[in-house]
Design an enzyme around this catalytic site. Structure first.
Site, short mmCIF file in Angstrom:
data_model
loop_
_atom_site.label_atom_id
_atom_site.label_comp_id
_atom_site.label_asym_id
_atom_site.label_seq_id
_atom_site.Cartn_x
_atom_site.Cartn_y
_atom_site.Cartn_z
N GLY A 1 -9.02 -30.82 21.95
CA GLY A 1 -9.66 -31.61 20.90
C GLY A 1 -9.45 -30.91 19.57
O GLY A 1 -8.61 -30.03 19.44
N HIS A 2 -10.23 -31.30 18.59
CA HIS A 2 -10.13 -30.71 17.26
C HIS A 2 -11.50 -30.23 16.81
O HIS A 2 -12.53 -30.82 17.14
CB HIS A 2 -9.59 -31.73 16.25
CG HIS A 2 -8.11 -31.89 16.30
ND1 HIS A 2 -7.25 -31.18 15.51
CD2 HIS A 2 -7.34 -32.68 17.07
CE1 HIS A 2 -6.01 -31.53 15.77
NE2 HIS A 2 -6.04 -32.44 16.72
N ARG A 3 -11.50 -29.18 16.04
CA ARG A 3 -12.73 -28.73 15.39
C ARG A 3 -13.12 -29.73 14.31
O ARG A 3 -12.27 -30.46 13.78
CB ARG A 3 -12.55 -27.34 14.79
CG ARG A 3 -12.22 -26.26 15.81
CD ARG A 3 -12.13 -24.92 15.13
NE ARG A 3 -13.41 -24.54 14.53
CZ ARG A 3 -14.25 -23.66 15.06
NH1 ARG A 3 -13.95 -23.08 16.18
NH2 ARG A 3 -15.38 -23.36 14.46
#
Length: 268
Positions: free
Chosen positions: A190-192
């Site tokens: 995922g992404h921060r």
């Protein structure tokens, strides 16, 4: 005075000195593919990097001839010819393997197939990158339209497991005799979202080690399992559930987020 409807001014991550390392093994698959397509180099070099995985012309020609001539061939003749010729593509291919029509294979030299593996029509086996190999052990069934990818880390599917149609399986481990119903998504990465002034797409990607599913589990249709989650052996996950945290062995879990309802052994 700032308007409530004013859009935030997103900062350029490069100009702020906080650029994301786009070559990190944890980048999202689509973003890394897009970046690779935009890099300098010929179309042939990009194709080799993203699809065939070969550096030389002989390897590329072998990939193109085998997949081009036999990949879409129908009937028993197609099955027989793929069984014979595809062993020259894969890192390892066991006995009695059945490969359907229009199976997409990326970086086959990083893919191992055990004995009596069945791969139905339209499956994608995507092992591009250098995060690890894809290993599919004996008597595993991969249903039509399913996508297997190991861009963030290695993927191992152990003996006797069955993955139904139109699933997306990322990096991690699926144990022995696991049953996965249709449209299951094992999320890996995922992404921060720490920076409110920067689009999520520009923020660092995260990888928590992939999903691990223990031996003998059954994952119901339309389930999602988040990156880093471990599902204990012999557990059942109800259809349409979203698993966001670890599940103990022998559990029956359902819901969004999935909650353990009981221990399977308690009723015996």
């Amino acid at each position: 005075m700032t308007s409530l409807h004013q859009q935030p001014a997103f900062s350029d991550p490069v100009q702020t000195g906080e650029a994301v390392n786009a070559d990190s093994g944890n980048r999202d698959t689509h973003l890394r593919t897009q970046k690779a397509l935009l890099e300098e180099g010929s179309a042939l070099q990009k194709y080799q990097r993203l699809v065939s995985g070969t550096n030389g012309i002989p390897g590329l020609l072998k990939y193109e001839l085998i997949t081009g001539l036999f990949g879409g061939l129908p009937g028993v003749l197609g099955l027989a010819l793929r069984r014979f010729f595809y062993r020259f593509l894969f890192k390892k291919m066991g006995r009695g393997v059945i490969i359907g029509r229009h199976v997409t294979i990326r970086h086959p030299q990083r893919i191992e197939l055990g004995n009596q593996v069945v791969i139905e029509d339209g499956v994608v086996l995507d092992a591009k990158g250098d995060a690890g190999d894809m290993v599919i052990e004996d008597q595993v069934f991969i249903g039509r339209g399913t996508i297997l990818t190991c861009r963030s880390g290695p993927l191992r599917i152990e003996a006797g497991s069955s993955i139904s149609s139109y699933c997306r399986i990322g990096s991690g481990r699926i144990g022995r005799k696991v049953l996965i119903a249709a449209y299951v998504y094992l999320i890996t990465g995922g992404h921060r979202t720490d920076r409110w002034d920067m689009p999520v797409i520009d923020q660092p990607a995260e990888f928590k080690g992939g999903v691990e599913i223990g031996d003998g589990c059954w994952i119901g249709a339309f389930c999602g399992v988040m990156d880093g989650v471990r599902i204990g052996h012999n557990s059942l996950i109800g259809a349409h559930s979203l698993v966001t945290r670890d599940i103990p062995p022998y559990s029956i879990a359902v819901g969004v987020p999935a909650e353990v309802k009981r221990d399977r052994r308690a009723a015996q």
